[in-house]
Each structure stands twice: as structure tokens, then as C-alpha cells.
Design a protein around this motif. Structure first.
Motif, PDB file in Angstrom:
ATOM      1  N   LEU A  40       0.829  -1.208   0.000  1.00 45.80           N
ATOM      2  CA  LEU A  40       0.000   0.000   0.000  1.00 45.80           C
ATOM      3  C   LEU A  40       0.864   1.260   0.000  1.00 45.80           C
ATOM      4  O   LEU A  40       0.639   2.186  -0.800  1.00 45.80           O
ATOM      5  CB  LEU A  40      -0.928  -0.016   1.222  1.00 45.80           C
ATOM      6  N   CYS A  43       2.704   1.656  -3.391  1.00 51.01           N
ATOM      7  CA  CYS A  43       1.839   2.147  -4.467  1.00 51.01           C
ATOM      8  C   CYS A  43       1.529   3.633  -4.301  1.00 51.01           C
ATOM      9  O   CYS A  43       1.442   4.380  -5.282  1.00 51.01           O
ATOM     10  CB  CYS A  43       0.543   1.345  -4.507  1.00 51.01           C
ATOM     11  N   LEU A  44       1.364   4.068  -3.048  1.00 56.00           N
ATOM     12  CA  LEU A  44       1.051   5.475  -2.811  1.00 56.00           C
ATOM     13  C   LEU A  44       2.258   6.385  -3.010  1.00 56.00           C
ATOM     14  O   LEU A  44       2.165   7.431  -3.664  1.00 56.00           O
ATOM     15  CB  LEU A  44       0.507   5.653  -1.390  1.00 56.00           C
ATOM     16  N   GLU A  47       4.864   4.431  -6.664  1.00 58.71           N
ATOM     17  CA  GLU A  47       4.145   4.314  -7.938  1.00 58.71           C
ATOM     18  C   GLU A  47       3.190   5.476  -8.182  1.00 58.71           C
ATOM     19  O   GLU A  47       2.703   5.647  -9.306  1.00 58.71           O
ATOM     20  CB  GLU A  47       3.368   2.992  -7.973  1.00 58.71           C
ATOM     21  N   SER A  54      -4.423   1.905  -4.942  1.00 54.20           N
ATOM     22  CA  SER A  54      -3.410   1.371  -4.028  1.00 54.20           C
ATOM     23  C   SER A  54      -4.022   0.391  -3.040  1.00 54.20           C
ATOM     24  O   SER A  54      -3.458  -0.678  -2.766  1.00 54.20           O
ATOM     25  CB  SER A  54      -2.734   2.528  -3.281  1.00 54.20           C
TER      26      SER A  54
END
Length: 450
Positions: A40, A43-44, A47, A54
């Protein structure tokens, strides 16, 4: 690492807890559950995906862990039964989905109820008149302004996620404190105001009847949602004094402080929080007497805001006649501020009386500083009236305008540092420690005698 430890036994929620589980085996067996959190955050932060996407990938990875954890751990323990382990993994996934759906019922109902409140506020436009409401109800009292703003922040923060919460309370309620506070003589940095309203907005997550965080915690613990919410609200009230300290002592926000002073403030604030907790919970070294709790709270207040007592001993400002504004501007030291009360009209032509904190501009003489300020005055006896304000100047940015009258000018004075008030505070704290330590040492003797 987790396979080296035996499986944890499931607890019976109805049985009494007699022994606590060991920390290391408990953490190591479930260490792989932190991987979805890492996904998580990745992704935050890396990415740069949206929060929803996310959370989706973190959930997918969690499903993968639930399905595959049993066969992988069994393989490391060299007792693998692949088909049965995979089947048990899917059964765990099914049980988790069913339990999660049941727990979401209460949260979904609370969210729907919060949506009614948020919709009513946004559709009726009540948020646009909050400043007028606070001004009428507070009657110009500074503490009432802050208390009413705190209550309104709680109401507006109900059911909102963190980002939306900050946007709503900072847009609707931060200008209320800035505007009404200046009219009452309270001039604070904007960041302190934003932290004040945001703190109480976030506090709505544990405040009934909407407290979504309390409802989520109750779903996990199996407790009553409303009782959990009221208990969480009671605990959070103990820290409700912190945002008020942001307003009255901006040193806690490390505004205009050096490295050494910042470290000292951090240490003193940490000690003050521990003393405040001891005073509110009624226990430090021994159980507090009622007067010891009062003394501890008084010590915590002194450590948090030493300037309150120093202002009672020595006023930080001296009054200067308005007609001597130019002379006062030339006499104060560089880096200081003049506190000026002005009277005039607002943008709608209504009477306005407010305070302005005027930073001392560059210049060697009063005339040079006035020119750098970008303002000209007309002196009529004891009156000082603004005759000209240069467009885009410092005076214009501060809020000076044509035909405003300077009612009061306060110049800073040299005095002892407010941090000297920490000394009597620590002396009182030492007295409480001495009393409680003596009482604790006497308890075994009195028990043996009885």
C-alpha cells in the motif's frame, strides 16, 4: 522466520484472559501480514497510484497471502499436504470475506448517517454563515470563539476521510478564528489555526454518534459501538488541551525558534505531557490526592505555556500614544513587532476594529522605516489617521487602508525570558514526587501493622 515458531492457538472470546501471549512468537508468526501494508505504501509513495487503486492492489496481495500462507509454512515445516493446505487457505479466505462483510454493516450504516449530515451542511449553505454564528454566540469572548469553533469542527468532520476533513474545516472554520481572533486581539500564525481546526475535525472519527473509527474498533473487538465511541471520546478529551496550546504557545510548533531552543522545547513538552497524563489519570508514583492532581495539572500548564505567568508578572508590551507611531517604529529593535489596533470599515462598509502585528521594516531612521512600510499618516492632536497606503506594499498586505484610525500602539519591552517560569513549575513537581514517594514507602509498613 515465522515457520520456526508453532502456530498460535485461537482465543475463545468468551473466556477470561489469565496470561498474556509472548511478544516475539506472536509477532514472528504473523510477520508476513505487514506485506500488504508495504505494498500500500509503495503504491502510494513510489508508484504514485490513487488511494483507491493502491488499496485494491494491497487487498489483492492480502488475498494471495491468505490463500498461500498455509502451504508455504507447511513446506518450510516439512509436513506439506498441498491439496489440503490450499483448500484450507480458500476456506480462510471465505471466512474472512464473511466476517468482513458482517463487520462492515455497522460502519456502512454510520457512513450513511454521516452522509445525511454532510449533505445537509453542503446543500443548505450553513457553512458559509459559520463566522456570523460564532461571532453572535461568542459575544467577542476569545475562549468562547475557540470552543465554538472546536464544536463546529467536530460536527463538520463527521464521516469525512482525512483529506476531505482538512479541506472542509480549513476552508470554513480557519478563517473564523483568524478574523474573529484578530478583532479580539489574538494574532497567531495560520499554521496554528489550521492545526487547531484539523485536530478537532479528526477527533470526530471517535466521537458519537458518527465515530467511524470507534465503530470499526468495536467491530474488531466485538464490543458495543456506542459504548466504544463514548469511551474513545473520553480518552481523546484528555488531549483536547493540545490544540489550544498551539494557539497560545506557538513555540510548540517550532515557529521562530533555533535548534537548541527547539530541542529544549521538545524535552520540556514531553515531560509536560507525561505530567498531564499523571494528573488526568489520577496516578503517578502512588494514587493522587485531589490536590496533587490539581498541582500536576498546574505544573503541566506552566511547562506548556510559561508565558501566561510571565505576562502576569511583567507586561510584554508598553502602550504608546497613537500619535507617536512613527517614533515607536523607529525605536524598536530589528526583528520585533508592533501591535497596532485600528478602527475603520470592512469591504462591505460595516464598522471594523481589529489588531495588526506590524513587523519592523528595514531602515535606520523612523522616516526610512515608514517609507519601507509604504504608509503615510496624518496626525491630528492625539489621533493618527492613515492617509495613504502604497499599492502592493507591506502595509497593504497587512491590512491597512485609507481613513483607518490607529487606536492603540503597543511596543515590546525587555523582560526576563518566559522560560524562567519552568523553575517554580519543576519545584512544585518535585514537591508532589516527594509526597507520593513518602506515601508509597509508608504503605507496606502500615499494611504489615494492620
Amino acid at each position: 522466520l515465522g515457520a520456526k515458531y508453532p502456530e498460535l492457538e485461537l482465543d475463545d472470546p468468551t473466556s477470561q484472559v489469565l496470561t498474556l501471549p509472548q511478544t516475539r512468537p506472536t509477532v514472528m508468526v504473523g510477520l508476513h501480514y505487514i506485506l500488504p501494508v508495504i505494498v500500500l505504501v509503495w503504491c502510494l509513495m513510489v508508484e504514485r497510484l490513487s488511494p483507491g487503486l493502491s488499496a485494491f492492489w494491497a487487498t489483492v496481495f492480502m488475498i494471495f497471502i491468505i490463500v498461500t500462507q498455509r502451504p508455504i509454512i507447511a513446506a518450510f515445516r516439512q509436513r506439506s499436504k498441498l491439496a489440503e493446505d490450499i483448500k484450507e487457505g480458500f476456506m480462510d479466505l471465505w471466512d474472512g470475506l464473511v466476517t468482513g462483510a458482517r463487520n462492515m454493516i455497522g460502519i456502512g450504516i454510520a457512513t450513511a448517517a454521516a452522509g445525511i449530515i454532510v449533505g445537509a451542511v453542503s446543500q443548505t449553505g450553513v457553512g458559509l454563515v459559520l463566522a456570523d454564528v460564532v461571532e453572535i454566540l461568542s459575544m467577542g469572548n476569545l475562549m468562547l470563539i475557540l470552543l465554538l469553533t472546536a464544536v463546529l469542527s467536530l460536527i463538520l468532520g463527521m464521516g469525512l476521510p482525512t483529506t476531505a476533513n482538512y479541506i472542509v474545516v480549513s476552508a470554513l472554520l480557519a478563517p473564523v478564528i483568524v478574523t474573529l481572533g484578530q478583532q479580539s486581539g489574538l494574532i497567531v500564525p495560520l499554521i496554528a489555526v489550521h492545526l487547531f481546526v484539523f485536530y478537532f475535525g479528526i477527533m470526530a472519527d471517535v466521537t458519537p454518534p458518527v465515530g467511524l473509527a470507534s465503530f470499526a474498533a468495536a467491530a474488531v473487538s466485538g464490543g458495543d459501538p456506542l459504548r466504544t465511541g463514548f469511551q474513545a471520546f473520553y480518552y481523546s478529551l484528555r488531549t483536547a488541551a493540545l490544540p489550544f496550546l498551539f494557539i497560545f504557545n506557538t513555540d510548540l510548533l517550532l515557529i521562530d525558534v533555533g535548534w537548541i531552543q527547539g530541542i529544549v522545547i521538545f524535552i520540556i513538552a514531553t515531560i509536560a505531557m507525561l505530567i498531564f497524563a499523571a494528573g488526568t489519570q489520577g496516578f503517578m508514583i502512588a494514587r493522587n490526592r485531589w490536590y496533587e492532581s490539581i498541582l500536576l495539572l498546574l505544573v503541566a500548564f506552566t511547562l506548556f505555556r510559561p508565558g501566561f505567568w510571565m505576562d502576569r508578572i511583567h507586561d510584554p508590551y508598553q502602550s504608546v500614544p497613537p500619535a507617536q507611531f512613527v517614533q515607536a517604529l523607529g525605536e524598536v529593535d530589528d526583528g520585533s513587532n508592533l501591535r497596532v489596533q485600528i478602527s475603520g470599515e470592512d469591504a462591505f462598509g460595516d464598522p471594523l476594529t481589529t489588531y495588526i502585528l506590524v513587523p519592523v521594516p528595514r531602515g535606520d531612521t523612523p522616516e526610512e522605516r515608514m517609507q519601507e512600510l509604504g504608509m503615510e499618516l496624518v496626525i491630528d492632536g492625539d489621533q493618527a489617521i492613515v492617509d495613504f497606503v502604497e499599492f502592493g506594499s507591506l502595509a497593504a498586505d497587512l491590512g491597512f487602508d485609507f481613513d483607518q484610525e490607529i487606536i492603540e500602539v503597543s511596543a515590546p519591552v525587555d523582560r526576563w525570558a518566559k522560560e524562567w517560569m519552568w523553575v517554580p513549575g519543576f519545584l512544585v513537581f518535585g514537591l508532589v514526587v516527594l509526597l507520593q514517594r513518602r506515601r508509597r514507602n509508608q504503605q507496606p509498613a502500615s499494611t504489615a501493622t494492620a
